[in-house]
Design an enzyme around this catalytic site. Sequence first.
Site, PDB file in Angstrom:
ATOM      1  N   LYS B 110     -18.328  53.000 148.268  1.00 15.71           N
ATOM      2  CA  LYS B 110     -17.861  52.082 149.463  1.00 15.71           C
ATOM      3  C   LYS B 110     -18.283  50.803 149.048  1.00 15.71           C
ATOM      4  CE  LYS B 110     -15.835  50.986 153.374  1.00 15.71           C
ATOM      5  NZ  LYS B 110     -14.516  50.322 153.170  1.00 15.71           N
ATOM      6  N   CYS B 195     -11.815  41.876 147.415  1.00 11.17           N
ATOM      7  CA  CYS B 195     -11.218  42.442 148.858  1.00 11.17           C
ATOM      8  C   CYS B 195     -10.516  41.434 149.650  1.00 11.17           C
ATOM      9  CB  CYS B 195     -12.703  42.729 149.577  1.00 11.17           C
ATOM     10  SG  CYS B 195     -12.197  43.409 151.284  1.00 11.17           S
ATOM     11  N   ILE B 256      -6.612  47.422 139.236  1.00  9.83           N
ATOM     12  CA  ILE B 256      -6.582  46.465 140.007  1.00  9.83           C
ATOM     13  C   ILE B 256      -7.192  46.793 141.734  1.00  9.83           C
ATOM     14  CG2 ILE B 256      -4.587  45.243 139.109  1.00  9.83           C
ATOM     15  CD1 ILE B 256      -2.749  46.510 141.004  1.00  9.83           C
ATOM     16  N   GLY B 330      -7.876  56.669 143.920  1.00  9.79           N
ATOM     17  CA  GLY B 330      -8.263  55.966 145.049  1.00  9.79           C
ATOM     18  C   GLY B 330      -7.453  56.435 146.317  1.00  9.79           C
TER      19      GLY B 330
END
Lengths: 308, 381
Positions: B110, B195, B256, B330
Amino acid sequence: MREWIREVGRVLGRAEVATGHFRLDVLAPGTAARVRPGQFAMVRVGPGPDTVGGGPFLARPLSFFDIDPSRGVISFLVRVVGEGTRALASCRPGDGLLLTGPFGNGFPPVSEGALLLVAGGVGVAPFPPVARTAASAGVPVRAVVGARTAGLLLGVRELQEAGAEVITCTEDGSQGVRGVVTDALPALLRESVPSGGAPPAGPPGGAAAVPPGEGTRVTVFACGPPAMLAAVDRLLAREGAAQVTGHGSAEEVWPFYVSLEARMGCGFGVCRGCAVPARGGGYLHVCQDGPVFPAGAVDLEGVARIGV
Amino acid sequence: MGRCSRPVPWISRGWPALACEEGLEHGAGAWPCEEGRGQGAGASACEEGAGQGAGAWPAGPLGPAGPDLRADLAGIPLANPVLVASGTFGYGREMARWFDLRLVGGIVTKGTTLAPRAGNPPPRIAETPAGLLNSIGLENPGVETVIREEIPFLRQFGVPIIVNIAGERVEEYAALAAKLDGVEGVSGLEVNVSCPNVRAGGMLFGTDPAASAAVVRAVRAVTCLPLLVKLTPNVTDIVAVARAAREAGADALTLINTLKGMAIDVRRRRPLLGAISGGLSGPAIKPVALRMVWEVAAAVDLPIVGCGGIMTGRDAVEFLLAGATVVAVGSATLVDPLAAPRIVTEMAACLAGEGFRSVREVVGLAHRAALEPLAEGSEQS
């Protein structure tokens, strides 16, 4: 036995129990063997974990409306609110559902005193297994079930079969108490305050249930729209202050737990998506810290503002 | 550009035998040298269609007849080329309740910041066609707690750990890297300049080649750990950012991150997400991710972690063919917690079915095919 499982459940039956509300019975022995009342499963339409297209991407968190480990069957109560729940409600017998779970903490076991369940709409979903467990432990169970109109009352029969006495409320007065669940609660709470009051009647024909009497500790579980949960919380605080001066806080008089919903990504803690505001700041996560919370831990007014 | 010298030819390392049986106990597996590969119990040839059943693990992808899945990511030796992507695997604690973490090639944690972060206001998740939007907002316990509690838990599995780091200022990235440098079990860092969900950081760097380079340079100056730089797709020219990252000292590129997007709640007449916008992920973005991997692979000489909507082994092979050295899974983990090990198995079957003997020979292969008409003199204008 692993606590969590991924399994393909088979839809055994689907029934529209009220307008826009469906009961799904699913053969899922691995899940059925693991569930505690108040936990939830992540349910995804389609049998394959890699299914893309044709259905919603994310699974939906659903409470267990019924659990039958001996037959390996679990049931869900689904209200159609969007694409995901519509896809679930459209399942036919034989269809596969990808299930992961069971997740979350579930309701704390109640083995003494009495249990009062407060349900709004589809929020009744987790309560039949809760009622059954408590009733079979000899705890008297009452359930206040609210809906807009009689035709939308959910879970009444299931709760009665589980051993609960059911008090219905409808906003239009078409069945039971006219109004919302908080209109029915004060009388029930006064009957059960520790300082006295008349003991309420047991369930009709209920043999095992003992009516709560003086000194009975009543635990309150609520599930429903966040605004309802906040209203019940306010009511308990008000009634507690008015009725039980000298008995400490309302929470000590009526231990109060709520089961919350949230938009979820995973259901088991990795995505951190299902945050709800904690009382006093910060966030709690419905999938890991809940879905059942002591009401005092959560900022219910904040949850109501967010909506689901 | 002042790279650290790391003479770590992957072939010189010992390789873990992939144990594929569910009952495998943590720490019970041997770590045999190369010769021992494929002799572990339960390891046998990969089969088409294996890995569909819940619970029963299929034959090992490193069986004698299966393709060689080993990969080298900027000096980090991986038993297979399937990483798990940052933000979809936590710090592994919950995932370790689903499967033996040694079944994946590596774990990207994370996103971790210097100070703990509570994350963004809810709602944080919204469904989209073939994907989801998230605006988690880098909720994490802070790097000190991660070093004290999370890394020690994760390192017991012996799988390479890559810590994703994010900050709001260049100095924060450098401070994070300095703290993580030398922490036992940390194999590399993934510099998150992409982010979309924090106001004053992350993607603000990643959309600007010079700012990206500044972050990478600052991190490079304080650590010799392999540096992955995770790029945002929210740019006109991802190759420019990729080049800047390479010049500043990146050892690999992850691409990406999510595409910035939003959803509206019609009934409430307002943005659905509490933070208004969020990051789009899932199969919806796979074509975008593949195109960007392709472009960067053609222009920049760095290993690539291909990431974006990978749901199956076949998806993963597409990324390898486009030029990714390894892939990361993911959003698939969110809807199928067993996705990453399933994809390892499916990938092995897919490669075997296509006649490949190793992952390495697949990487970038589609570029060669695309060039073939040119070699025959049929160049198009």
